[in-house]
Scaffold this motif. Sequence first.
Motif, PDB file in Angstrom:
ATOM      1  N   THR A   1       0.807  -1.220   0.000  1.00 28.72           N
ATOM      2  CA  THR A   1       0.000   0.000   0.000  1.00 28.72           C
ATOM      3  C   THR A   1       0.841   1.271   0.000  1.00 28.72           C
ATOM      4  N   THR A   2       2.171   1.115  -0.049  1.00 31.29           N
ATOM      5  CA  THR A   2       3.052   2.275  -0.007  1.00 31.29           C
ATOM      6  C   THR A   2       2.951   3.084  -1.301  1.00 31.29           C
ATOM      7  N   THR A   3       2.916   4.387  -1.161  1.00 33.45           N
ATOM      8  CA  THR A   3       2.920   5.294  -2.309  1.00 33.45           C
ATOM      9  C   THR A   3       4.153   6.179  -2.234  1.00 33.45           C
ATOM     10  N   GLU A   4       4.252   7.110  -3.139  1.00 33.41           N
ATOM     11  CA  GLU A   4       5.408   7.997  -3.167  1.00 33.41           C
ATOM     12  C   GLU A   4       5.438   8.961  -1.994  1.00 33.41           C
TER      13      GLU A   4
END
Length: 628
Positions: A186-189
């Motif tokens: 679920t990690t984004t920038e």
Amino acid sequence: MFSLHATYYRLLLILLFSMLLAGVCHAQEIPKQDTTKVVAPIDTTLDFNERVLKSLRQLSERKTILGKVVKSVVVFDRVDEEVKGLDAELIQREYERHNYKIVRSIEIRTLDAFGYSINDTSRVPRTFLERAGNTLHAKTKRSVIRNKLLFRTNRPLEPLALVESERLLRQTSYILDARIFVDERTTTEDSVDIFILTKDVFSLGGSGSYTPSSGSGRISLGELNFGGLGHQVRGSYRFGLNRPRSWETYGYYAIENISNSYISARANYFDQNFYKEKSFYLQRDFFATNTKYAGAAGLSQIQERILLPNQPNDTVLTYGNLRYTRQDAWLGRSLKFKSYNLGYEPRGRVILGLRFINTDYTVTPTDNFQNNLLMLGSVGYSVRRYYKDRYLFGFGRTEDVPAGTFVSFTGGYEKGDVVDRKYIGGEVSFARHTPTFGYLYNRVAYGSFLRDDVWEQGVLTVESLYFSKLFERGNWKLRHFLQGRGTFGINRNPEELLSINNELGLRGFRSDFARGTRRIVFNYEANLYTPLSLLGFRLATVLFADVAWLSTGNQSSPFKETPFRAYGIGFRFRNEYLYFSTIQILFSYYPKVPANGNINDFRFYESSRPYYDFPDFRFTRPGVAEFR
């Protein structure tokens, strides 16, 4: 003298069964090979551990009383702790790509003490004892775990916050191990979700002993995690004593990390024959490398009987009474160097500290004690880093090994009722750790008061600690420890003398007649960690040798005196999941004992505390160099 320890009953049974099982395994005959058939060659490299466990497993499958006993006390299907990644430095590289991202959510899961695994979340309690133990245990509240984190939801993730939080959780007394994960799915920038998994120890414990010949005994109870809130309660009661009162008692209560401030409160109560104390403290340490402020404030009332100087041929010890009240407060500030790399957190810190100690004596044994106000100021430089390792004080769990550099200078002024004095002190220490070499720590410290151009109550301390890398053969593991310490008193008061009792010199040694003003100690220990698990306790064998020199006078060399020595062997039992996690049973021999003392040449004794400890490179508080 014979002590009846409830816990030690099981340990004595363990030793008896271990020797019996070893004899049975040794008596196993190797089946003759059928030379008429083509058979595969025997694997002569088969690990000794595998051969022993195979013999024990075969014995446990027999329908005999001994077979049933072996099956009940020996665990064959133990899954060892996680090994991968433990040779890497505990730094932020694995998470540095997430620095300054917004923390969207924090999910916390806490595991009970028995039947669960932090490395295999599918494992659950299987036996009645595991389920019963968890019923008696109050699992750590998620709010307690959350209060120890150095990051918060909806805030940027600071460098070192993840690894420092994991280390702080792992070093908590009521938590066995901890893992912090970033959910890469679920990690984004610009944002992350974080998952935290912890496993408790069984925090409720106690012990007791009784000696029929004298009618004396001891009862101790403790709870490291009262109600799952992180409160610590400990107490003990001794009875049947014959000097000068028949009983002694001790109580302790502590609350850590009040309202997520990392401020802890603790209260002590001692009522013993030779020492009484009532004290209360509020304190906040430099718990992490990026902590900015630390300090403490406290009040204590102490009564003690201290040993006075004795002549070499004296057979009776002389004591003096000392009673005083002390107010103590200090404040520290940590300053970091600027960094123009947003993904990098410099480890070096400059620390400033200021401390005030007010001591009022109401009873003194000599004229060398005066009411005084001591003001101390310190400046220090600290670099801290931590490495992951195993089989140091634990039996396979992840342990954080501190390394780094620490330099400090302390100056102060003592305003006394009789005389005024200045104080000057300094300390330099460093440690290095590599998987191939091991760990090496060195420290030099000096401190002394100055009155009318005369140095007094000074002390020079030199110490070094080394432990080797872990030598492994199958599931058998060996590690060596070597420690050297030197303490040299300079113009000390006559009642200030050094001892070599127990952790101060020779383990198991107890004699107040062996004292001096200068002391040199060398300790060696070899630990062989076995794969056996008996009644839930992992087993290690211990071999040690200690030597200590003592001398009196400011100019005399300790090496001119015949050293005191101790040689011994024993067993160490450790259950990572229990309050009393480590129990040592050691047999020692002392070639030289004081002629006027009451110690025997041979001694069989137990201990629950490790002989060695890791010094952390955190700034604690400005203080006077210890002479003990």
